[in-house]
Design a protein around this motif. Sequence first.
Motif, PDB file in Angstrom:
ATOM      1  N   ALA A 101       0.822  -1.150  -0.056  1.00 52.52           N
ATOM      2  CA  ALA A 101      -0.038   0.082  -0.077  1.00 52.52           C
ATOM      3  C   ALA A 101       0.943   1.331   0.018  1.00 52.52           C
ATOM      4  O   ALA A 101       0.679   2.315  -0.565  1.00 52.52           O
ATOM      5  CB  ALA A 101      -1.046   0.014   1.282  1.00 52.52           C
ATOM      6  N   GLY A 102       2.060   1.262   0.666  1.00 56.71           N
ATOM      7  CA  GLY A 102       3.013   2.371   0.806  1.00 56.71           C
ATOM      8  C   GLY A 102       3.563   2.640  -0.636  1.00 56.71           C
ATOM      9  O   GLY A 102       3.699   3.690  -0.970  1.00 56.71           O
ATOM     10  N   ILE A 148       3.706   5.767  -5.828  1.00 59.16           N
ATOM     11  CA  ILE A 148       3.390   6.291  -7.039  1.00 59.16           C
ATOM     12  C   ILE A 148       2.106   7.087  -7.377  1.00 59.16           C
ATOM     13  O   ILE A 148       2.275   7.898  -8.313  1.00 59.16           O
ATOM     14  CB  ILE A 148       2.884   4.716  -7.677  1.00 59.16           C
ATOM     15  CG1 ILE A 148       4.049   3.627  -7.728  1.00 59.16           C
ATOM     16  CG2 ILE A 148       2.309   4.873  -9.227  1.00 59.16           C
ATOM     17  CD1 ILE A 148       3.635   2.392  -7.871  1.00 59.16           C
ATOM     18  N   ALA A 149       1.108   7.019  -6.534  1.00 55.66           N
ATOM     19  CA  ALA A 149       0.289   8.134  -6.883  1.00 55.66           C
ATOM     20  C   ALA A 149       0.867   9.542  -6.348  1.00 55.66           C
ATOM     21  O   ALA A 149       0.203  10.699  -7.165  1.00 55.66           O
ATOM     22  CB  ALA A 149      -1.120   7.625  -5.799  1.00 55.66           C
ATOM     23  N   ASN A 150       1.702   9.571  -5.377  1.00 60.00           N
ATOM     24  CA  ASN A 150       2.118  10.873  -5.164  1.00 60.00           C
ATOM     25  C   ASN A 150       2.911  11.391  -6.343  1.00 60.00           C
ATOM     26  O   ASN A 150       3.100  12.803  -6.490  1.00 60.00           O
ATOM     27  CB  ASN A 150       3.120  10.608  -4.103  1.00 60.00           C
ATOM     28  CG  ASN A 150       2.476  10.430  -2.572  1.00 60.00           C
ATOM     29  OD1 ASN A 150       1.554  10.968  -2.403  1.00 60.00           O
ATOM     30  ND2 ASN A 150       3.441   9.964  -1.795  1.00 60.00           N
ATOM     31  N   ALA A 151       3.264  10.561  -7.261  1.00 52.73           N
ATOM     32  CA  ALA A 151       4.011  10.995  -8.508  1.00 52.73           C
ATOM     33  C   ALA A 151       3.041  11.157  -9.665  1.00 52.73           C
ATOM     34  O   ALA A 151       3.583  12.022 -10.683  1.00 52.73           O
ATOM     35  CB  ALA A 151       4.990   9.696  -9.050  1.00 52.73           C
ATOM     36  N   GLY A 152       1.764  11.395  -9.168  1.00 55.05           N
ATOM     37  CA  GLY A 152       0.821  11.830 -10.267  1.00 55.05           C
ATOM     38  C   GLY A 152       0.343  10.611 -11.245  1.00 55.05           C
ATOM     39  O   GLY A 152      -0.302  10.973 -12.334  1.00 55.05           O
ATOM     40  N   ALA A 203       1.349   9.109   4.352  1.00 55.34           N
ATOM     41  CA  ALA A 203       1.854   8.240   3.138  1.00 55.34           C
ATOM     42  C   ALA A 203       1.625   9.167   2.034  1.00 55.34           C
ATOM     43  O   ALA A 203       2.530   8.855   1.052  1.00 55.34           O
ATOM     44  CB  ALA A 203       1.309   6.960   3.050  1.00 55.34           C
ATOM     45  N   PHE A 204       0.463   9.845   2.077  1.00 53.52           N
ATOM     46  CA  PHE A 204       0.091  10.375   0.751  1.00 53.52           C
ATOM     47  C   PHE A 204       0.547  12.038   0.988  1.00 53.52           C
ATOM     48  O   PHE A 204       0.387  12.668   1.980  1.00 53.52           O
ATOM     49  CB  PHE A 204      -1.432  10.360   0.327  1.00 53.52           C
ATOM     50  CG  PHE A 204      -1.991   9.048   0.144  1.00 53.52           C
ATOM     51  CD1 PHE A 204      -1.794   8.683  -1.021  1.00 53.52           C
ATOM     52  CD2 PHE A 204      -2.601   8.279   0.876  1.00 53.52           C
ATOM     53  CE1 PHE A 204      -2.416   7.280  -1.750  1.00 53.52           C
ATOM     54  CE2 PHE A 204      -2.862   7.044   0.354  1.00 53.52           C
ATOM     55  CZ  PHE A 204      -2.813   6.459  -0.802  1.00 53.52           C
ATOM     56  N   ASN A 257      11.108   0.535   3.488  1.00 54.05           N
ATOM     57  CA  ASN A 257       9.967   1.335   4.356  1.00 54.05           C
ATOM     58  C   ASN A 257      10.100   2.334   5.344  1.00 54.05           C
ATOM     59  O   ASN A 257      11.013   2.312   5.889  1.00 54.05           O
ATOM     60  CB  ASN A 257       9.325   0.019   5.276  1.00 54.05           C
ATOM     61  CG  ASN A 257       7.825   0.148   5.774  1.00 54.05           C
ATOM     62  OD1 ASN A 257       6.942   0.959   5.093  1.00 54.05           O
ATOM     63  ND2 ASN A 257       7.540  -0.140   6.792  1.00 54.05           N
ATOM     64  N   PRO A 258       9.532   3.399   5.293  1.00 54.93           N
ATOM     65  CA  PRO A 258       8.301   3.670   4.400  1.00 54.93           C
ATOM     66  C   PRO A 258       8.549   4.309   2.990  1.00 54.93           C
ATOM     67  O   PRO A 258       9.411   4.996   2.871  1.00 54.93           O
ATOM     68  CB  PRO A 258       7.339   4.864   5.312  1.00 54.93           C
ATOM     69  CG  PRO A 258       8.441   5.638   6.061  1.00 54.93           C
ATOM     70  CD  PRO A 258       9.663   4.302   6.377  1.00 54.93           C
ATOM     71  N   PRO A 259       7.823   3.533   2.075  1.00 56.33           N
ATOM     72  CA  PRO A 259       8.253   3.831   0.567  1.00 56.33           C
ATOM     73  C   PRO A 259       8.319   5.335   0.212  1.00 56.33           C
ATOM     74  O   PRO A 259       9.130   5.824  -0.538  1.00 56.33           O
ATOM     75  CB  PRO A 259       7.241   2.977  -0.196  1.00 56.33           C
ATOM     76  CG  PRO A 259       6.773   1.957   0.447  1.00 56.33           C
ATOM     77  CD  PRO A 259       6.880   2.863   1.994  1.00 56.33           C
ATOM     78  N   ARG A 260       7.292   6.383   0.928  1.00 55.00           N
ATOM     79  CA  ARG A 260       7.456   7.669   0.708  1.00 55.00           C
ATOM     80  C   ARG A 260       8.734   8.153   1.066  1.00 55.00           C
ATOM     81  O   ARG A 260       9.282   9.018   0.278  1.00 55.00           O
ATOM     82  CB  ARG A 260       6.445   8.482   1.275  1.00 55.00           C
ATOM     83  CG  ARG A 260       6.529   9.800   0.919  1.00 55.00           C
ATOM     84  CD  ARG A 260       5.120  10.628   1.703  1.00 55.00           C
ATOM     85  NE  ARG A 260       5.659  12.177   1.728  1.00 55.00           N
ATOM     86  CZ  ARG A 260       4.953  12.934   2.232  1.00 55.00           C
ATOM     87  NH1 ARG A 260       3.619  12.632   2.654  1.00 55.00           N
ATOM     88  NH2 ARG A 260       5.372  14.283   2.325  1.00 55.00           N
TER      89      ARG A 260
END
Length: 774
Positions: free
Chosen positions: A18-19, A24-28, A62-63, A149-152
Amino acid sequence: MGETIRKVCVIGAGTMGAGIAAQIANAGVPVLLLDILPKDGADRDAVAKNAVARLAKAQPAAFMSPAAIKLVETGNLEDHLDRIATCDWVIEAIIERLDLKQALYARIEAIKRPGTAISSNTSTIPLDRLIEGRGEAFARDFLITHFFNPPRYMRLLEVVGGPATDAALLARVSDFADRALGKTVVRAKDTPGFIANRVGTYWLSVAVNAAMDLGLTVEEADQIGGKPMGVPKTGIFGLIDLVGIDLMPLLARSLTETLPKGDPYFDTVRPLPLVDRMIAEGLTGRKGKGGFYRLDRSGGGKVKQAIDLASGAYRAEARPPRLPGAAERDLAALVALPDKAGAFAWTVLSQVLGYAAALVPEAAADIVAVDTAMRLGYNWKFGPFELIDRLGPGRLAARLRAEGRPVPPLLDLAGDRPFYRVADGERAYLGVDGAYHPIVRPEGVLLLEDVKRASAPLLKNGSAALWDVGDGVACLEFTGKMNALDGDVMALINQTVPLVQSRFKALVVYNEGSNFSAGANLGLALFALNIAAWGEIEKLIAGGQQAYKALKYAPFPVVAAPAGMALGGGCEICLHADAIQAHAETYMGLVEVGVGLIPGWGGCGELIDRIVKAPGTPKGPMPAVAKAFETISTATVSKSAAEAKALHFLRRDDGITMNRDRLLADAKAKALALVPGYAPPPAPEFRLPGAGGRVPLTGAVRDFQKKGLATAYDGVMGGELALVLTGGDADLVDVVTEQQLLTLERAAFMRRVRDPRTIARVETMLETGKPLRN
């Protein structure tokens, strides 16, 4: 720039999967998150949905923004696996069971498009075993991408390709991870634990065993094995508490099952009854009821305790005395200490550094990969080979020989030569061939450390420097502790403007510290407050206003490139730039009220101006003032560059760079793009609400006071801030000039510095790092 990866699928919605999806979503980039069906319940997508819901509330976040959350599509493996046909990269992040991974790959193979990258986030299972039974096409598209971890927040990504992996596909995934996800990609070989966990797990095992054998306390071990070795302030036992004590036996089991016989790691594996008992009792570290350290909250207090390694009983934490002489900063002096501190340091360093040296070229092609992996995967300040250079390769090898211990071939090859050297301004590393090779940066990476190694500063004083970063662009760097701002910084800005005007096209404000700037030098300010040097303080405030406006109205473009904290004056200098190119992990805020002050270097007017001009801001004098008051009075700090846009510290068209190493190059490119036809901005004229506008602002503060959410002095600070933001005695129909607003700022600042309650706030911040609520 990774454009070929337009959508990603992550399979496995556990903490790591999930992280990864969140980053990936943070990258748009849209991401599909799949997991198994829930054991009960009507919602078949509940496992993935619940994972996203948990991450949306997680701290640290995370986001990076609410918009990122919307880019995560959830589903389940029974109904939606066919959707991977729309994805360019599929990341498997399920539990570490070979049979389950192989069964999943068989299903994926039947659905995936040719050329879609398939990767596993495994850290223990060899690549060739993962793809047993799969066809040649699947093998060409398969690799390992090991996130941390954490991936961000963890920058390291270990990438492993197999003999059949398509080189172009591996390069495409690596480039996307670098530019879009902000990762430093380290190529590892297909060996157990890859690089970071192989060295890191061995290090922790050696250190725990040595502490117990030598009768050290956990505090002593963390002191010796912490800062002197460049290890984060958690030290060794604190780090184990952070990652989870229950992971120790799991890592030991996975490595003992996969490492070749004779590996030195086997010598570290032994029964640890204390650890077994702690895990059984739920003492698994910070995520459990405590660990090697814990907070005792009995009796309503908070007393930090440490465990006694011999008895297993908790006792009050006891800070050891400082290490003698130069041992805190000199590794050679540390290992030479004739006591248990020296014995512990030598045991840990000799074994761990020797182990790391023996892994090249088995686990990594060169020493740079090992050092990078340990710096970014375990937050070491120095990699193993950089530590060897600090000890002296020849001295390390000689002592190993004197003790009858093996000397790794690479250490023998080095002899008395360092593993790293600088020649003609270029840093080079010692290869396994015995020759030095230049450290080559990825395309598009420009680091100020490289510029500084190869050139002299154009200007320099005790707190700042100016550098030529090529193509007609100069770079202003802060150099003080925490990159704090003082009179020297302002003096250098005043020297910078005419020099850049005469010799350069543009200016970038940037540095490579952990934080862009924590703001004004509070220690210097406190000294001035305590001796009532009001004239000097007002001179500094006026000088800062003048310097920042000189940058704003300079006849060339100025781009600020913050990363990490950009607080107070560090935020204000960004607000005066023509444009900002921020690292994704930028934490911006005008936080002066926390120390009893008002932003004094133009931040109030610049923030109002940005809000007024932002699309969607309602018309009229009050909305922008109310928004600025809310942000400044609460000392709001963005939790990302994306959030800084929502707070108007960044404009909508300001840029965000995901990879920290690419920030300077991106800022330089932005500055050069502004050069053609550049003209300084016109001075703003403000329509502010005046005395009538102060009523609702101060009323809001009083409401907070009644609820116990604001203190008496918060009310005073709110009144001062409201006075500035509403334009002082101006009438609603009056135009307030930028200079008038600066005068209001400066007057309010000077009234507050004379108040003992402000002095108390400054003292508390310096002593504790936390704001005083007085």
